[in-house]
Design a protein around this motif. Sequence first.
Motif, PDB file in Angstrom:
ATOM      1  N   LEU A   1      39.871  46.957  58.905  1.00 23.69           N
ATOM      2  CA  LEU A   1      38.559  46.927  58.255  1.00 23.69           C
ATOM      3  C   LEU A   1      38.681  46.638  56.760  1.00 23.69           C
ATOM      4  N   ILE A   2      39.699  47.206  56.121  1.00 19.93           N
ATOM      5  CA  ILE A   2      39.925  46.958  54.690  1.00 19.93           C
ATOM      6  C   ILE A   2      40.250  45.488  54.447  1.00 19.93           C
ATOM      7  N   PHE A   3      41.109  44.920  55.300  1.00 16.10           N
ATOM      8  CA  PHE A   3      41.447  43.497  55.160  1.00 16.10           C
ATOM      9  C   PHE A   3      40.216  42.623  55.364  1.00 16.10           C
ATOM     10  N   ASP A   4      39.379  42.990  56.324  1.00 21.87           N
ATOM     11  CA  ASP A   4      38.125  42.254  56.533  1.00 21.87           C
ATOM     12  C   ASP A   4      37.238  42.315  55.290  1.00 21.87           C
ATOM     13  N   PHE A   5      37.099  43.511  54.731  1.00 22.04           N
ATOM     14  CA  PHE A   5      36.251  43.699  53.552  1.00 22.04           C
ATOM     15  C   PHE A   5      36.753  42.864  52.369  1.00 22.04           C
ATOM     16  N   ILE A   6      38.069  42.895  52.147  1.00 26.31           N
ATOM     17  CA  ILE A   6      38.648  42.117  51.046  1.00 26.31           C
ATOM     18  C   ILE A   6      38.412  40.624  51.269  1.00 26.31           C
ATOM     19  N   GLY A   7      38.601  40.167  52.508  1.00 25.90           N
ATOM     20  CA  GLY A   7      38.401  38.757  52.823  1.00 25.90           C
ATOM     21  C   GLY A   7      36.965  38.314  52.574  1.00 25.90           C
ATOM     22  N   ILE A   8      36.012  39.139  52.993  1.00 22.71           N
ATOM     23  CA  ILE A   8      34.592  38.802  52.794  1.00 22.71           C
ATOM     24  C   ILE A   8      34.245  38.822  51.307  1.00 22.71           C
ATOM     25  N   ALA A   9      34.754  39.819  50.578  1.00 22.51           N
ATOM     26  CA  ALA A   9      34.490  39.913  49.137  1.00 22.51           C
ATOM     27  C   ALA A   9      35.039  38.696  48.398  1.00 22.51           C
ATOM     28  N   LEU A  10      36.245  38.259  48.763  1.00 17.62           N
ATOM     29  CA  LEU A  10      36.819  37.069  48.136  1.00 17.62           C
ATOM     30  C   LEU A  10      36.029  35.814  48.511  1.00 17.62           C
ATOM     31  N   ALA A  11      35.564  35.761  49.758  1.00 19.56           N
ATOM     32  CA  ALA A  11      34.774  34.609  50.209  1.00 19.56           C
ATOM     33  C   ALA A  11      33.478  34.489  49.415  1.00 19.56           C
ATOM     34  N   TRP A  12      32.929  35.628  49.002  1.00 17.41           N
ATOM     35  CA  TRP A  12      31.686  35.627  48.220  1.00 17.41           C
ATOM     36  C   TRP A  12      31.888  34.947  46.861  1.00 17.41           C
ATOM     37  N   LEU A  13      33.130  34.948  46.372  1.00 18.07           N
ATOM     38  CA  LEU A  13      33.419  34.267  45.105  1.00 18.07           C
ATOM     39  C   LEU A  13      33.197  32.761  45.220  1.00 18.07           C
ATOM     40  N   ILE A  14      33.332  32.240  46.446  1.00 20.69           N
ATOM     41  CA  ILE A  14      33.075  30.814  46.662  1.00 20.69           C
ATOM     42  C   ILE A  14      31.588  30.575  46.898  1.00 20.69           C
ATOM     43  N   SER A  15      31.032  31.268  47.874  1.00 24.22           N
ATOM     44  CA  SER A  15      29.590  31.124  48.139  1.00 24.22           C
ATOM     45  C   SER A  15      29.132  32.186  49.125  1.00 24.22           C
ATOM     46  N   MET A  16      27.843  32.450  49.132  1.00 19.92           N
ATOM     47  CA  MET A  16      27.253  33.376  50.082  1.00 19.92           C
ATOM     48  C   MET A  16      27.395  32.825  51.503  1.00 19.92           C
ATOM     49  N   GLU A  17      27.231  31.491  51.653  1.00 21.56           N
ATOM     50  CA  GLU A  17      27.330  30.874  52.970  1.00 21.56           C
ATOM     51  C   GLU A  17      28.722  31.075  53.573  1.00 21.56           C
ATOM     52  N   PHE A  18      29.738  30.847  52.760  1.00 24.86           N
ATOM     53  CA  PHE A  18      31.106  31.010  53.242  1.00 24.86           C
ATOM     54  C   PHE A  18      31.372  32.469  53.609  1.00 24.86           C
ATOM     55  N   ALA A  19      30.897  33.397  52.793  1.00 17.99           N
ATOM     56  CA  ALA A  19      31.101  34.827  53.065  1.00 17.99           C
ATOM     57  C   ALA A  19      30.447  35.233  54.382  1.00 17.99           C
ATOM     58  N   LEU A  20      29.260  34.706  54.650  1.00 18.35           N
ATOM     59  CA  LEU A  20      28.571  35.036  55.894  1.00 18.35           C
ATOM     60  C   LEU A  20      29.316  34.484  57.105  1.00 18.35           C
ATOM     61  N   LEU A  21      29.849  33.280  56.980  1.00 18.47           N
ATOM     62  CA  LEU A  21      30.625  32.693  58.068  1.00 18.47           C
ATOM     63  C   LEU A  21      31.879  33.527  58.351  1.00 18.47           C
ATOM     64  N   VAL A  22      32.538  33.974  57.291  1.00 16.97           N
ATOM     65  CA  VAL A  22      33.727  34.827  57.433  1.00 16.97           C
ATOM     66  C   VAL A  22      33.348  36.136  58.135  1.00 16.97           C
ATOM     67  N   PHE A  23      32.209  36.700  57.753  1.00 10.72           N
ATOM     68  CA  PHE A  23      31.722  37.940  58.372  1.00 10.72           C
ATOM     69  C   PHE A  23      31.453  37.735  59.865  1.00 10.72           C
ATOM     70  N   LEU A  24      30.818  36.626  60.221  1.00 11.43           N
ATOM     71  CA  LEU A  24      30.510  36.337  61.624  1.00 11.43           C
ATOM     72  C   LEU A  24      31.783  36.129  62.447  1.00 11.43           C
ATOM     73  N   TYR A  25      32.770  35.476  61.840  1.00 14.80           N
ATOM     74  CA  TYR A  25      34.049  35.294  62.529  1.00 14.80           C
ATOM     75  C   TYR A  25      34.677  36.651  62.838  1.00 14.80           C
ATOM     76  N   GLY A  26      34.605  37.557  61.871  1.00 10.31           N
ATOM     77  CA  GLY A  26      35.147  38.897  62.063  1.00 10.31           C
ATOM     78  C   GLY A  26      34.457  39.636  63.204  1.00 10.31           C
ATOM     79  N   LEU A  27      33.147  39.498  63.298  1.00  6.19           N
ATOM     80  CA  LEU A  27      32.406  40.139  64.388  1.00  6.19           C
ATOM     81  C   LEU A  27      32.839  39.596  65.745  1.00  6.19           C
ATOM     82  N   ALA A  28      32.987  38.273  65.817  1.00 10.74           N
ATOM     83  CA  ALA A  28      33.385  37.652  67.083  1.00 10.74           C
ATOM     84  C   ALA A  28      34.779  38.111  67.509  1.00 10.74           C
ATOM     85  N   SER A  29      35.693  38.208  66.549  1.00  8.99           N
ATOM     86  CA  SER A  29      37.056  38.629  66.880  1.00  8.99           C
ATOM     87  C   SER A  29      37.089  40.081  67.344  1.00  8.99           C
TER      88      SER A  29
END
Length: 297
Positions: free
Chosen positions: A85-113
């Motif tokens: 969960l911590i690794f997921d959170f860090i990944g999503i937080a870093l993705a937000w530095l690029i864009s909200m769209e990218f962060a949401l896609l990363v979040f959805l991938y995590g849910l699917a996995s």
Amino acid sequence: MKKAIHILQHLRIPFSFFLLPVYIFALGISPNIGADRIILTFVILHFFIYPASNAYNSYFDKDEGSIGLIKKPPPVSIGLYYTSLIFDFIGIALAWLISMEFALLVFLYGLASKAYSHPGVRLKKYPWLGWLVAGFFQGVFTFYMAYVGINDFGWEIALKWKVILPGLLTSAFLWGSYPMTQIYQHKEDSKRGDNTLSIVLGIKGTFLFTLVTFLVATLGFEYYFLNYHNEKMGIAFLLFMAPTVIYFLIWFALVHRNEKSANFGWTMGLNLISAICLNAFFIYFFLQTSHLYQLNM
């Protein structure tokens, strides 16, 4: 200390090498590349999101037999769950530095996995649904996600056929290879009540299914390269993939004689040689399409 080492093992960070071709392929067709986004997107996916998925799945699977890159899995602990969960959170937080769209896609991938192995859903129990979802999210969805991150594009710009088609082709390859990753785990999966696609197909049926699916995927890639790039790229793809095909056919012949050859060692060998060939080809593809080699000259 021992628990920390076990957690590190279950993260299986080197396993990200097998998923790297999707990222490099997306990079190869990217028109708006920048060094910062290339590096950040790579780190987010391969050092945080994929390892988080590995750890989460390991925690709920509690495998006793061999799993990807680990012949004898160490015991899992609640710390592995929280680490994922911590690794997921860090990944999503870093993705937000690029864009909200990218962060949401990363979040959805995590849910699917998570849905793949969580006991409340456990897609792994359903042979065809699990196969379809795993291939979709690790293929076209990941391709699209990487493309959005690398280019910092919005969803509507990235949703073009020239992006979706190569993404679907990656899914086709993954749909072919997915049952092969389960072929040595029939006993372990059956013990947990997971009716995987490889169990449904049988050992020899799994090989035949993969052979047909890879053939269809290869024809799709040839169509793509010939229509969107050039004949040279289509020929290069076949040459780079030749070692994988030869390995697969040799293994299939051995399994035809003795099904015990469908084991962990041969499976990891196929994964490794396939990843090396695909990574090498897509690096070549990226260098050709980006013309970086011309800049160096």
